[in-house]
Design a protein around this motif. Sequence first.
Motif, PDB file in Angstrom:
ATOM      1  N   MET A   1       0.819  -1.199   0.000  1.00 23.22           N
ATOM      2  CA  MET A   1       0.000   0.000   0.000  1.00 23.22           C
ATOM      3  C   MET A   1       0.854   1.251   0.000  1.00 23.22           C
ATOM      4  SD  MET A   1      -3.365  -0.463   2.390  1.00 23.22           S
ATOM      5  CE  MET A   1      -2.594   0.571   3.553  1.00 23.22           C
ATOM      6  N   LYS A   2       2.063   1.160   0.505  1.00 22.62           N
ATOM      7  CA  LYS A   2       2.978   2.295   0.605  1.00 22.62           C
ATOM      8  C   LYS A   2       2.360   3.455   1.387  1.00 22.62           C
ATOM      9  CE  LYS A   2       5.291   0.965  -3.575  1.00 22.62           C
ATOM     10  NZ  LYS A   2       5.876   1.301  -4.834  1.00 22.62           N
ATOM     11  N   PRO A   3       2.074   3.226   2.678  1.00 24.85           N
ATOM     12  CA  PRO A   3       1.452   4.290   3.492  1.00 24.85           C
ATOM     13  C   PRO A   3       2.435   5.417   3.813  1.00 24.85           C
ATOM     14  CG  PRO A   3       1.901   2.351   4.834  1.00 24.85           C
ATOM     15  CD  PRO A   3       2.251   1.994   3.421  1.00 24.85           C
ATOM     16  N   THR A   4       1.883   6.597   4.001  1.00 28.18           N
ATOM     17  CA  THR A   4       2.674   7.749   4.437  1.00 28.18           C
ATOM     18  C   THR A   4       2.986   7.572   5.919  1.00 28.18           C
ATOM     19  OG1 THR A   4       0.730   9.017   5.112  1.00 28.18           O
ATOM     20  CG2 THR A   4       1.438   9.257   2.800  1.00 28.18           C
ATOM     21  N   ASP A   5       3.794   8.459   6.475  1.00 30.06           N
ATOM     22  CA  ASP A   5       4.107   8.381   7.902  1.00 30.06           C
ATOM     23  C   ASP A   5       2.841   8.490   8.754  1.00 30.06           C
ATOM     24  OD1 ASP A   5       6.784   8.057   7.355  1.00 30.06           O
ATOM     25  OD2 ASP A   5       7.307  10.169   7.703  1.00 30.06           O
ATOM     26  N   ALA A   6       1.969   9.419   8.390  1.00 31.24           N
ATOM     27  CA  ALA A   6       0.717   9.585   9.144  1.00 31.24           C
ATOM     28  C   ALA A   6      -0.148   8.338   9.023  1.00 31.24           C
ATOM     29  CB  ALA A   6      -0.044  10.807   8.637  1.00 31.24           C
ATOM     30  N   GLN A   7      -0.184   7.745   7.843  1.00 24.96           N
ATOM     31  CA  GLN A   7      -0.964   6.531   7.648  1.00 24.96           C
ATOM     32  C   GLN A   7      -0.344   5.357   8.414  1.00 24.96           C
ATOM     33  OE1 GLN A   7      -0.805   6.542   3.374  1.00 24.96           O
ATOM     34  NE2 GLN A   7      -2.858   7.418   3.179  1.00 24.96           N
ATOM     35  N   GLU A   8       0.974   5.341   8.512  1.00 25.79           N
ATOM     36  CA  GLU A   8       1.661   4.300   9.302  1.00 25.79           C
ATOM     37  C   GLU A   8       1.202   4.359  10.757  1.00 25.79           C
ATOM     38  OE1 GLU A   8       3.755   1.736   9.079  1.00 25.79           O
ATOM     39  OE2 GLU A   8       4.151   1.828   6.937  1.00 25.79           O
ATOM     40  N   ARG A   9       1.083   5.568  11.290  1.00 27.40           N
ATOM     41  CA  ARG A   9       0.600   5.729  12.666  1.00 27.40           C
ATOM     42  C   ARG A   9      -0.837   5.213  12.780  1.00 27.40           C
ATOM     43  NH1 ARG A   9       3.690  10.321  12.016  1.00 27.40           N
ATOM     44  NH2 ARG A   9       1.929  11.634  11.478  1.00 27.40           N
TER      45      ARG A   9
END
Length: 89
Positions: A1-9
Amino acid sequence: MKPTDAQERGLKQLQNATAKAVSIMQGACPEDTPITPPGRLEAMEKRLQAMIDAADTVKPTLNDFFGSLSSEQKARFNRIGGELAQSGN
């Protein structure tokens, strides 16, 4: 999915909520099957309530995480979920 840093959280919060939901479900499983029909019905009611509580635990975090995804990421997330459901995991 390649999440952003915010999405990782958000994904980490979703993982934590899922782990809590699993714990809720495990806590509702009796060690022994009740012998009487009223006892079995009570155990069933407890399991059903645990399912509702588990869903209520995961739902807001899942909604937040899913809402943070782009359309492309949502499509990938949906595919992953479908593949997991088919494989039984």
